[in-house]
Scaffold this motif. Structure first.
Motif, PDB file in Angstrom:
ATOM      1  N   VAL A 398      61.252  67.110  55.258  1.00  0.00           N
ATOM      2  CA  VAL A 398      61.144  66.392  56.525  1.00  0.00           C
ATOM      3  C   VAL A 398      62.412  66.574  57.352  1.00  0.00           C
ATOM      4  CG1 VAL A 398      60.976  64.085  57.562  1.00  0.00           C
ATOM      5  CG2 VAL A 398      59.478  64.722  55.657  1.00  0.00           C
ATOM      6  N   ASP A 399      63.582  66.510  56.706  1.00  0.00           N
ATOM      7  CA  ASP A 399      64.827  66.727  57.452  1.00  0.00           C
ATOM      8  C   ASP A 399      64.911  68.156  57.989  1.00  0.00           C
ATOM      9  OD1 ASP A 399      65.969  64.230  57.433  1.00  0.00           O
ATOM     10  OD2 ASP A 399      67.067  64.535  55.565  1.00  0.00           O
ATOM     11  N   ALA A 400      64.385  69.119  57.209  1.00  0.00           N
ATOM     12  CA  ALA A 400      64.489  70.522  57.609  1.00  0.00           C
ATOM     13  C   ALA A 400      63.403  70.937  58.606  1.00  0.00           C
ATOM     14  CB  ALA A 400      64.414  71.417  56.377  1.00  0.00           C
ATOM     15  N   GLN A 401      62.183  70.385  58.448  1.00  0.00           N
ATOM     16  CA  GLN A 401      61.046  70.850  59.230  1.00  0.00           C
ATOM     17  C   GLN A 401      60.475  69.803  60.185  1.00  0.00           C
ATOM     18  OE1 GLN A 401      59.660  73.982  59.030  1.00  0.00           O
ATOM     19  NE2 GLN A 401      61.226  74.635  57.572  1.00  0.00           N
ATOM     20  N   GLY A 402      61.040  68.601  60.184  1.00  0.00           N
ATOM     21  CA  GLY A 402      60.473  67.544  61.008  1.00  0.00           C
ATOM     22  C   GLY A 402      59.113  67.108  60.474  1.00  0.00           C
ATOM     23  N   ASN A 403      58.208  66.729  61.368  1.00  0.00           N
ATOM     24  CA  ASN A 403      56.897  66.263  60.928  1.00  0.00           C
ATOM     25  C   ASN A 403      56.104  67.343  60.196  1.00  0.00           C
ATOM     26  OD1 ASN A 403      57.272  63.698  61.934  1.00  0.00           O
ATOM     27  ND2 ASN A 403      56.308  64.141  63.901  1.00  0.00           N
ATOM     28  N   ASN A 404      56.390  68.608  60.474  1.00  0.00           N
ATOM     29  CA  ASN A 404      55.713  69.686  59.757  1.00  0.00           C
ATOM     30  C   ASN A 404      56.040  69.654  58.266  1.00  0.00           C
ATOM     31  OD1 ASN A 404      54.050  72.112  59.755  1.00  0.00           O
ATOM     32  ND2 ASN A 404      55.942  73.217  59.300  1.00  0.00           N
ATOM     33  N   GLY A 405      57.187  69.059  57.917  1.00  0.00           N
ATOM     34  CA  GLY A 405      57.541  68.932  56.508  1.00  0.00           C
ATOM     35  C   GLY A 405      56.532  68.110  55.728  1.00  0.00           C
ATOM     36  N   TYR A 406      55.957  67.083  56.377  1.00  0.00           N
ATOM     37  CA  TYR A 406      54.923  66.284  55.719  1.00  0.00           C
ATOM     38  C   TYR A 406      53.707  67.152  55.397  1.00  0.00           C
ATOM     39  CZ  TYR A 406      57.355  62.008  57.299  1.00  0.00           C
ATOM     40  OH  TYR A 406      58.261  61.000  57.505  1.00  0.00           O
ATOM     41  N   HIS A 407      53.294  67.976  56.362  1.00  0.00           N
ATOM     42  CA  HIS A 407      52.110  68.813  56.155  1.00  0.00           C
ATOM     43  C   HIS A 407      52.362  69.842  55.049  1.00  0.00           C
ATOM     44  CE1 HIS A 407      50.326  66.953  59.610  1.00  0.00           C
ATOM     45  NE2 HIS A 407      51.247  67.422  60.440  1.00  0.00           N
ATOM     46  N   LEU A 408      53.558  70.402  55.001  1.00  0.00           N
ATOM     47  CA  LEU A 408      53.893  71.354  53.938  1.00  0.00           C
ATOM     48  C   LEU A 408      53.840  70.664  52.568  1.00  0.00           C
ATOM     49  CD1 LEU A 408      56.900  73.282  55.546  1.00  0.00           C
ATOM     50  CD2 LEU A 408      54.579  74.134  55.146  1.00  0.00           C
ATOM     51  N   ALA A 409      54.304  69.420  52.507  1.00  0.00           N
ATOM     52  CA  ALA A 409      54.290  68.680  51.247  1.00  0.00           C
ATOM     53  C   ALA A 409      52.860  68.436  50.759  1.00  0.00           C
ATOM     54  CB  ALA A 409      55.016  67.344  51.420  1.00  0.00           C
ATOM     55  N   VAL A 410      51.954  68.130  51.671  1.00  0.00           N
ATOM     56  CA  VAL A 410      50.549  67.907  51.300  1.00  0.00           C
ATOM     57  C   VAL A 410      49.940  69.204  50.773  1.00  0.00           C
ATOM     58  CG1 VAL A 410      48.263  67.345  52.208  1.00  0.00           C
ATOM     59  CG2 VAL A 410      50.233  65.978  52.879  1.00  0.00           C
ATOM     60  N   THR A 411      50.221  70.309  51.449  1.00  0.00           N
ATOM     61  CA  THR A 411      49.690  71.601  51.003  1.00  0.00           C
ATOM     62  C   THR A 411      50.213  71.965  49.622  1.00  0.00           C
ATOM     63  OG1 THR A 411      49.555  72.362  53.293  1.00  0.00           O
ATOM     64  CG2 THR A 411      49.500  74.052  51.580  1.00  0.00           C
ATOM     65  N   PHE A 412      51.494  71.744  49.386  1.00  0.00           N
ATOM     66  CA  PHE A 412      52.073  72.038  48.071  1.00  0.00           C
ATOM     67  C   PHE A 412      51.426  71.190  46.981  1.00  0.00           C
ATOM     68  CE2 PHE A 412      55.530  71.452  44.873  1.00  0.00           C
ATOM     69  CZ  PHE A 412      55.562  72.760  44.422  1.00  0.00           C
ATOM     70  N   SER A 413      51.117  69.947  47.305  1.00  0.00           N
ATOM     71  CA  SER A 413      50.430  69.090  46.338  1.00  0.00           C
ATOM     72  C   SER A 413      49.066  69.665  45.980  1.00  0.00           C
ATOM     73  CB  SER A 413      50.254  67.674  46.907  1.00  0.00           C
ATOM     74  OG  SER A 413      51.502  67.049  47.095  1.00  0.00           O
ATOM     75  N   GLY A 414      48.373  70.227  46.970  1.00  0.00           N
ATOM     76  CA  GLY A 414      47.083  70.854  46.696  1.00  0.00           C
ATOM     77  C   GLY A 414      47.211  72.033  45.749  1.00  0.00           C
ATOM     78  N   VAL A 415      48.239  72.847  45.939  1.00  0.00           N
ATOM     79  CA  VAL A 415      48.473  73.995  45.050  1.00  0.00           C
ATOM     80  C   VAL A 415      48.736  73.516  43.619  1.00  0.00           C
ATOM     81  CG1 VAL A 415      50.001  75.937  44.559  1.00  0.00           C
ATOM     82  CG2 VAL A 415      49.295  75.455  46.921  1.00  0.00           C
ATOM     83  N   LEU A 416      49.545  72.472  43.485  1.00  0.00           N
ATOM     84  CA  LEU A 416      49.817  71.937  42.146  1.00  0.00           C
ATOM     85  C   LEU A 416      48.546  71.441  41.475  1.00  0.00           C
ATOM     86  CD1 LEU A 416      53.153  69.917  42.562  1.00  0.00           C
ATOM     87  CD2 LEU A 416      52.815  72.090  41.378  1.00  0.00           C
ATOM     88  N   LEU A 417      47.666  70.789  42.234  1.00  0.00           N
ATOM     89  CA  LEU A 417      46.427  70.282  41.651  1.00  0.00           C
ATOM     90  C   LEU A 417      45.526  71.415  41.162  1.00  0.00           C
ATOM     91  CD1 LEU A 417      45.486  67.313  44.017  1.00  0.00           C
ATOM     92  CD2 LEU A 417      46.442  67.199  41.713  1.00  0.00           C
ATOM     93  N   VAL A 418      45.563  72.552  41.818  1.00  0.00           N
ATOM     94  CA  VAL A 418      44.816  73.716  41.333  1.00  0.00           C
ATOM     95  C   VAL A 418      45.303  74.100  39.936  1.00  0.00           C
ATOM     96  CG1 VAL A 418      44.385  76.176  41.680  1.00  0.00           C
ATOM     97  CG2 VAL A 418      44.278  74.615  43.619  1.00  0.00           C
ATOM     98  N   ILE A 419      46.619  74.114  39.752  1.00  0.00           N
ATOM     99  CA  ILE A 419      47.197  74.438  38.441  1.00  0.00           C
ATOM    100  C   ILE A 419      46.786  73.385  37.414  1.00  0.00           C
ATOM    101  CG2 ILE A 419      49.364  74.695  37.171  1.00  0.00           C
ATOM    102  CD1 ILE A 419      50.604  75.702  39.817  1.00  0.00           C
ATOM    103  N   GLY A 420      46.825  72.104  37.804  1.00  0.00           N
ATOM    104  CA  GLY A 420      46.439  71.041  36.895  1.00  0.00           C
ATOM    105  C   GLY A 420      44.987  71.136  36.481  1.00  0.00           C
ATOM    106  N   ALA A 421      44.102  71.457  37.427  1.00  0.00           N
ATOM    107  CA  ALA A 421      42.684  71.594  37.104  1.00  0.00           C
ATOM    108  C   ALA A 421      42.465  72.718  36.096  1.00  0.00           C
ATOM    109  CB  ALA A 421      41.882  71.863  38.383  1.00  0.00           C
ATOM    110  N   ALA A 422      43.149  73.836  36.291  1.00  0.00           N
ATOM    111  CA  ALA A 422      43.020  74.959  35.354  1.00  0.00           C
ATOM    112  C   ALA A 422      43.470  74.553  33.955  1.00  0.00           C
ATOM    113  CB  ALA A 422      43.838  76.150  35.868  1.00  0.00           C
ATOM    114  N   ALA A 423      44.566  73.809  33.870  1.00  0.00           N
ATOM    115  CA  ALA A 423      45.057  73.359  32.558  1.00  0.00           C
ATOM    116  C   ALA A 423      44.047  72.445  31.877  1.00  0.00           C
ATOM    117  CB  ALA A 423      46.397  72.639  32.739  1.00  0.00           C
ATOM    118  N   SER A 424      43.425  71.553  32.645  1.00  0.00           N
ATOM    119  CA  SER A 424      42.461  70.627  32.070  1.00  0.00           C
ATOM    120  C   SER A 424      41.228  71.366  31.559  1.00  0.00           C
ATOM    121  CB  SER A 424      42.057  69.586  33.118  1.00  0.00           C
ATOM    122  OG  SER A 424      41.353  68.517  32.537  1.00  0.00           O
ATOM    123  N   PHE A 425      40.737  72.315  32.321  1.00  0.00           N
ATOM    124  CA  PHE A 425      39.560  73.080  31.908  1.00  0.00           C
ATOM    125  C   PHE A 425      39.836  73.968  30.698  1.00  0.00           C
ATOM    126  CE2 PHE A 425      37.992  72.592  36.425  1.00  0.00           C
ATOM    127  CZ  PHE A 425      36.831  71.908  36.096  1.00  0.00           C
TER     128      PHE A 425
END
Length: 439
Positions: A398-425
């Motif tokens: 957020v300090d580096a990207q402003g409000n766009n930092g929030y959107h980047l954080a949400v996208t990164f969370s989605g990528v992590l969940l893909v990895i988590g789903a693969a591990a669970s399966f």
């Protein structure tokens, strides 16, 4: 996979255990522990609800505020491991009582006053006291039920997490806006003490160990097997099931940490919702998570009663939760407008943050009675490292990207969940690992 009792156990009072479990006392304890987790997550969420007010009052950058929230998890993981190991030898009832009292005491310094240093110190102590809460509460609850009846009580304990935010967020937001964020800390301190009094009067230890008194059928020949109570922890931690459940839960907890710390600010600053609207919207993903938890418990329980393996009933059902959550978080990058993004983020975080019950019941299934606390505590220690990293990472974005930092954080969370789903399966298979641990 089926389970059947092979021996009777004794409670701390010497009374023989019954094979079916449950009963009025079991559900009374479960209800108290649901409230315990509600207080726990109200404590965690209060700084996020007061993020803008705290930053203005203490003149903090987003990075500094993120680090103050990360400080909560500095000793969180370590205490989860230590107390988890202790919980295999000391009454969980006493440990839970001590934790609740410490929570209330830890709120006092920042509630009285002081700056960033006092706030960080208070949160470090609070984090150390709350670190073992979820694994010990799960252990204490599951000890009242045999394996085939644990999905609902386990889900209810996790439901306490979501209810803690759903119930407390509007009230705490009102207190923060009308009486200041320090007054909200006093409210939480009082809630912890009230719970401690109720637990002292009605709390009790259960009779079922996580793996005690049960056998499992070995796939192929149907012969019963049981994990020895003295199996080394390192063997449990080396199983693909423990690794898979822990990795999947880590990615889910990353989403939980973002919801706790940055979701209110994201709704207000990046999506442009007014403060009073954001205070209401912040509970939506938690409400979605509550529905997902109950649905998962019902589906998993029904599948297991029909003889479906835990690999599918727990690992695959949990994997789909994470996969759909990931899809929603990644899809928000393709949507314009705050309303569409709000809906997708609420669904993504709500579903993606609902993995805790799957992880806890899966690990409890493979761990014998004398190793359940340590196994759950170690998992929680690894998982909650996400809480240490996520607030600081998002603050820096957020300090580096402003409000766009929030959107980047949400996208990164989605990528992590893909990895988590693969591990669970791919990794979770309790029946396979129970056989390997029993040799």
């Amino acid at each position: 996979m089926s389970t059947a009792p092979t021996m009777s156990q004794k409670s701390s009072s010497g009374a023989p255990d019954r094979p079916h479990g449950g009963g009025g006392r079991a559900w009374t304890v479960t209800a108290l522990l649901v409230v315990f987790m509600m207080v726990n997550f109200a404590d965690k969420s209060v700084l996020g609800l007061a993020a803008d007010e705290i930053r203005a009052d203490l003149h903090l950058s987003a990075t500094q505020f993120g680090l103050a929230n990360s400080a909560f998890f500095l000793l969180f993981s370590l205490s989860a491991v230590v107390v988890g190991l202790v919980a295999d030898r000391v009454s969980p009832r006493l440990l839970l009582l001590a934790m609740a009292v410490l929570w209330s005491v830890a709120q006092a310094p920042a509630a009285f006053g002081g700056g960033l240093a006092v706030l960080i110190t208070s949160r470090v102590v609070l984090g150390a006291a709350e670190g073992p809460a979820f694994p010990v509460a799960q252990q204490a609850t599951l000890a009242w039920f045999p394996n085939h009846r644990r999905n609902l009580p386990g889900a209810l304990i996790t439901l306490g997490v979501t209810l803690g935010v759903i119930v407390s967020a509007p009230g705490l937001s009102w207190v923060i806006q009308h009486h200041g964020w320090r007054a909200a800390l006093w409210v939480l301190a009082g809630a912890g003490l009230v719970w401690a009094l109720a637990w002292k009067a009605f709390g009790a230890d259960g009779r079922h160990g996580a793996g005690a008194g049960q056998t499992r059928a070995i796939p192929g020949d149907g012969a019963p097997t049981a994990v020895p109570s003295a199996v080394p922890y390192r063997r449990i931690f080396a199983t693909r099931t423990w690794i898979g459940a822990t990795l999947a839960y880590f990615t889910s907890y990353w989403s939980v940490a973002l919801m706790l710390v940055w979701l209110p600010s994201y709704l207000r600053n990046a999506l442009g919702h007014p403060a009073h609207t954001a205070a209401l919207l912040v509970v939506v993903p938690w409400a979605i998570g509550a529905v997902a938890l109950l649905a998962q418990a019902g589906i998993t329980g029904r599948l297991m009663r029909r003889g479906v393996s835990s690999r599918r009933a727990r690992g695959w059902v949990g994997g789909w939760l994470l996969a759909v959550g990931a899809a929603c978080l990644l899809a928000q990058t393709l949507v314009d407008g705050s309303d569409g993004k709000t809906v997708l983020v609420a669904l993504g975080f709500g579903l993606g943050g609902s993995y805790a019950t799957v992880a806890a019941t899966t690990v409890a299934e493979i761990a014998p009675a004398g190793r359940s606390g340590g196994s759950l505590g170690a998992m929680n220690a690894v998982v909650t490292a996400a809480g240490l990293a996520a607030p600081a990472v998002v603050g820096a974005l957020v300090d580096a990207q402003g409000n766009n930092g929030y959107h980047l954080a949400v996208t990164f969370s989605g990528v992590l969940l893909v990895i988590g789903a693969a591990a669970s399966f791919l990794l979770i298979d309790p029946a396979r690992d129970i056989v390997r641990l029993s040799r």
